[in-house]
Design an enzyme around this catalytic site. Structure first.
Site, PDB file in Angstrom:
ATOM      1  CB  ILE A 151      -3.838   4.810   1.735  1.00 17.12           C
ATOM      2  CG1 ILE A 151      -2.788   3.722   1.975  1.00 17.12           C
ATOM      3  CG2 ILE A 151      -4.581   5.100   3.043  1.00 17.12           C
ATOM      4  CD1 ILE A 151      -1.632   4.158   2.863  1.00 17.12           C
ATOM      5  CB  VAL A 205      -0.962   0.040   1.212  1.00 10.33           C
ATOM      6  CG1 VAL A 205      -1.859  -1.188   1.229  1.00 10.33           C
ATOM      7  CG2 VAL A 205      -0.202   0.150   2.535  1.00 10.33           C
ATOM      8  CB  CYS A 206       2.115   3.769  -1.547  1.00  9.11           C
ATOM      9  SG  CYS A 206       1.573   3.506  -3.250  1.00  9.11           S
ATOM     10  CB  THR A 207      -0.100   8.379  -0.729  1.00  8.17           C
ATOM     11  OG1 THR A 207       0.810   8.470   0.362  1.00  8.17           O
ATOM     12  CG2 THR A 207      -1.155   9.472  -0.593  1.00  8.17           C
TER      13      THR A 207
END
Length: 304
Positions: free
Chosen positions: A206, A177-179
């Site tokens: 996210i 996951v990342c922004t």
């Protein structure tokens, strides 16, 4: 007047990045948009802000470009001065990895994209999986998915150095996951090249999950790289604050730049410590063992 922030990326073959840079500058200046855009032979990565009318027009203009017809746009509200200026640069990569020992090309291969709805089901059904958060440690420190793994990187290019910690999960189902998703495109692929057996990446990042399921499964707040510093998807009082000041360990969500001019690394630091040291606060790497931050030949004493 309503102001809107766009977060987006697209991996695509760009034959003339300089020409795309110039075209983007003309378009953004015409629409009075500010923000940051990175252009490379491998694609585009940007976050821009302006009036809602202008940002929607930007989307329509981008859809006219063959490479960019199917961009996944992440939209959020923000103040007029979210970005101080417009910055458009040509770089070797749209997110710097500096990984050269294996080929990472999201246009050829990537991990399975997991939709937010599918992740929500995984949580509800108790599926066995491990979230690996591919953001920097200070971003993770103020907010992340429950029980996620922090690779303990200060920059995305540090990912190869974190493999020793991550390899314990090689045979598990892992979700990166990342922004907004752009870091996971290469991070998930890199894990696959290193022998990870069952790798997914959160589609849209996210941001996309929190838009659909505010306050669910994600603890704290989402750090963003603009004047807002964070994005809240819950009403005040509906979530916990999980960030800890790097100096005194008090609860906080404030992220500050290291005062060392040769460092400027971002780290979590509370208002009280910033006030106590008149704003001259330093990251753990630059802080000395006494915690009083004396300068030594232009730098501060390292922790041993």
């Amino acid at each position: 007047m309503d102001f809107q922030i766009l977060l987006y990326y697209k991996y695509a073959t760009i034959t003339d990045p300089e020409a795309l840079k110039n075209a983007q500058r003309e378009l953004c200046e015409r629409l009075n948009l500010k923000g940051r855009i990175i252009v490379a032979h491998e694609g585009i990565n940007g976050t821009v802000g302006g009036t809602k009318e202008a940002t929607e027009q930007y989307i329509e203009e981008m859809k006219k470009i063959p490479h960019f017809t199917d961009i996944h746009w992440k939209k959020s509200s923000g103040p007029e001065d979210t970005f101080p200026r417009l910055s458009i640069k040509v770089r070797p990569e749209i997110v710097t990895t500096k990984i050269t020992d294996v080929e990472l090309n999201p246009q050829k291969e990537t991990a399975t994209h997991l939709k937010p709805e599918e992740l929500h089901t995984w949580y509800r059904e108790g599926k066995s999986f491990k979230v690996i958060d591919m953001r920097n440690s200070y971003e993770i420190g103020v907010g992340t998915f429950k029980d996620s793994v922090d690779p303990e990187t200060m920059n995305f290019r540090d990912l190869p150095a974190s493999l020793e910690k991550l390899k314990v999960h090689k045979n598990e189902t892992v979700l990166t996951v990342c922004t907004g998703g752009v870091r996971c495109e290469k991070a998930s692929q890199y894990l696959k090249t290193q022998g990870f057996k069952d790798v997914y990446q959160l589609d849209g990042g996210i941001v996309s999950y929190m838009e659909k399921y505010p306050g669910k499964d994600f603890e704290g707040t989402l750090y963003v790289f603009d004047k807002r510093k964070k994005m809240d998807f819950c009403k005040p009082g509906e979530r916990d604050v999980i960030g800890k000041c790097s100096i005194c360990l008090n609860t906080t969500e404030r992220v500050e730049n290291c005062a060392d001019d040769e460092c400027h690394l971002q780290f979590i630091c509370c208002d009280d410590c910033i006030s106590k040291y008149d704003g001259m606060v330093y990251c753990k790497e630059c802080n000395n063992t006494q915690g009083e931050f004396p300068k030594v030949s232009g730098r501060v004493t390292k922790i041993i």
